[in-house]
Enzyme design. Structure first.
Site, PDB file in Angstrom:
ATOM      1  N   GLU A  50       0.685  -1.339  -0.054  1.00 32.41           N
ATOM      2  CA  GLU A  50       0.100  -0.097   0.021  1.00 32.41           C
ATOM      3  C   GLU A  50       0.912   1.322   0.009  1.00 32.41           C
ATOM      4  OE1 GLU A  50      -2.667  -0.415   3.304  1.00 32.41           O
ATOM      5  OE2 GLU A  50      -3.658  -2.318   2.528  1.00 32.41           O
ATOM      6  N   HIS A  70       6.871   1.987  -0.684  1.00 33.20           N
ATOM      7  CA  HIS A  70       8.332   1.193   0.020  1.00 33.20           C
ATOM      8  C   HIS A  70       8.660   0.237  -1.177  1.00 33.20           C
ATOM      9  CE1 HIS A  70      11.017  -0.468   2.628  1.00 33.20           C
ATOM     10  NE2 HIS A  70      10.529  -1.748   2.378  1.00 33.20           N
ATOM     11  N   ASN A 121      20.332 -12.089 -11.374  1.00 29.91           N
ATOM     12  CA  ASN A 121      19.255 -11.674 -10.480  1.00 29.91           C
ATOM     13  C   ASN A 121      18.000 -12.393 -10.548  1.00 29.91           C
ATOM     14  OD1 ASN A 121      17.833  -9.824  -9.095  1.00 29.91           O
ATOM     15  ND2 ASN A 121      18.365  -8.029 -10.039  1.00 29.91           N
TER      16      ASN A 121
END
Length: 143
Positions: A71, A74, A99
């Site tokens: 949400e 971040h 990766n």
């Protein structure tokens, strides 16, 4: 060939699937495997840097983890900064890094990418590091 697998364990079951794919490829190629577990994707590049600083003698690295959008913003920082740090290490130090940190919108997308019978991004990352080690050797670049 010595490979260090660094796995972020924030989403344990998804991490298990990514690790399963990577280990299958590395074991099939008779790699000597060392595994390190970290809490999340941001810590993965630290371990690669630590191993290089310690002159641990790894031929390559497999980065595994999963970042699912939440949400807040971040998600964007974790995705961007972990990818940037891995790319910086690969380019600046001529490291072979596969990766396999998947970045997705939801858990369904994560499973589609993590499972061996799906996109097998863990196996893809392991194959990528093996190919990069081969290319680096063909170009006579020491690790």
């Amino acid at each position: 060939m010595r490979i260090l697998v660094i796995e972020a364990r924030f989403y344990n079951k998804i991490s298990d699937a990514l690790l399963e794919g990577a280990m299958k490829v590395l074991q099939a190629n008779k790699a000597e495997i060392t595994k390190v577990t970290v809490p999340g994707a941001l810590e993965v590049p630290h371990v690669i840097s630590f191993a290089e600083k310690a002159k641990a003698g790894f031929d390559g690295y497999v980065a595994l983890g999963c970042v699912i959008r939440g949400e807040t913003t971040h998600y964007d920082y974790v995705c961007g900064e972990s990818a940037r740090a891995i790319m910086d290490l690969a380019v600046d130090q001529q490291l072979a890094i596969g990766n396999g940190i998947i970045t997705v919108e939801n858990e369904d997308q994560a499973w589609a990418r993590a499972k061996i019978d799906g996109k097998d991004k863990g196996g893809f990352a392991a194959n990528a590091v093996l190919k990069m080690i081969k290319i680096r050797r063909e170009l006579n670049i020491s690790s």
